[in-house]
Design a protein around this motif. Sequence first.
Motif, PDB file in Angstrom:
ATOM      1  N   LEU A  46       0.833  -1.169  -0.391  1.00 41.29           N
ATOM      2  CA  LEU A  46      -0.227   0.010   0.097  1.00 41.29           C
ATOM      3  C   LEU A  46       0.628   1.033  -0.257  1.00 41.29           C
ATOM      4  N   SER A  47       2.227   1.615   1.022  1.00 40.16           N
ATOM      5  CA  SER A  47       3.278   2.413   0.418  1.00 40.16           C
ATOM      6  C   SER A  47       3.636   2.280  -0.668  1.00 40.16           C
ATOM      7  N   LEU A  48       3.755   1.601  -1.668  1.00 39.63           N
ATOM      8  CA  LEU A  48       4.582   1.736  -2.966  1.00 39.63           C
ATOM      9  C   LEU A  48       3.277   1.891  -3.730  1.00 39.63           C
ATOM     10  N   ASP A  49       2.311   2.278  -3.460  1.00 32.69           N
ATOM     11  CA  ASP A  49       1.192   2.500  -4.459  1.00 32.69           C
ATOM     12  C   ASP A  49       0.043   2.833  -3.566  1.00 32.69           C
ATOM     13  N   PRO A  50       0.328   3.863  -3.318  1.00 39.88           N
ATOM     14  CA  PRO A  50      -0.959   4.870  -2.718  1.00 39.88           C
ATOM     15  C   PRO A  50      -2.339   4.761  -3.384  1.00 39.88           C
ATOM     16  N   VAL A  51      -1.835   5.099  -5.122  1.00 39.83           N
ATOM     17  CA  VAL A  51      -3.395   6.366  -5.751  1.00 39.83           C
ATOM     18  C   VAL A  51      -3.843   4.389  -6.363  1.00 39.83           C
ATOM     19  N   SER A  52      -3.302   3.349  -6.552  1.00 40.44           N
ATOM     20  CA  SER A  52      -4.306   2.033  -6.493  1.00 40.44           C
ATOM     21  C   SER A  52      -4.385   0.941  -5.919  1.00 40.44           C
TER      22      SER A  52
END
Length: 312
Positions: A46-52
Amino acid sequence: MPVRLPVSLVMDRIKRGTALQLLTAVRKKTDPPGGTFISALDDHILSLDPVSSFENETSTLHRGDVIEIQGPAASGKTQLLYFLAVTCIVPHSINVELNVREISSQAERGKDKREVNLGGRGKSVIILDCDGRWRMKRLYTLLHSYLTSYFENAFDPPSPAQGGSGANALAYDFTPSIESVAQKCLSLIHIFKPKTSLEVATTLLGIPSYHRDHMPNQEILMLFIDSMSAFHHDDKRRIEQAGYADRNSNGSTKRVDSPQLKMMKHTLDAIQNLRTSLGVVTFLTNWALIGLDGKYSNNANFQNRAQRHRWS
């Protein structure tokens, strides 16, 4: 005055795709894979891809994801894949009946039927066991333990001591049995054992045909390649041998167009095809001798060898 465009130009502007690709695109929106069942790993994703992740809060994994797991030998990379395989092949829920009977007389003492939430996905896993370390017995043991935990938590049967002793001792049986559920789940596991990088590439390219011919009623959700670096030294040796032979025969240092140099490209092209056609989530394991901080990995044997090499 309306402008008429050639039919060929109009057709070229229409995005083409197969029915399978259309189905995969629909599944990306309506049937996401869910999480990894490991809270720390889910938080990291989640921290690496917050938008998706914000667009789909119920799933930290997305169809078509390619995730690389790095670590030194014996750091738990394959063990993590075992766990992901178990959570992929078990169904989301199953109806189970608990039968209570007396051990001495086999007389039935009661029944209880419930829906047991297993939290799984009920989908298939393709495994490329490049290191030759995957064992179905090990996978069955983990799967059996997983099912036993969920079955017993759902019914909370008393311990043997609470169930009486001697003539009054009771036995608790599940229908379907844990063993039969485990066997059915294992039918969703498909393991291939390539011996070279060429076999890795050809196996990946052949997965769509294998899916169509041998598992048409199953949906492939996950693909494991364990490990991507298994044939690194063999490939390097073949490339060096090919280059050495070329220099001996021509006397030149021209780069040799060895097929081994193209294996990685073929492998990545095949993975990309599986991402778009089947929407699989791909997990790759790889060696990591040097950490992200530039230091040697936490592997005492490797560090000792590196220190000896540094001062020799």
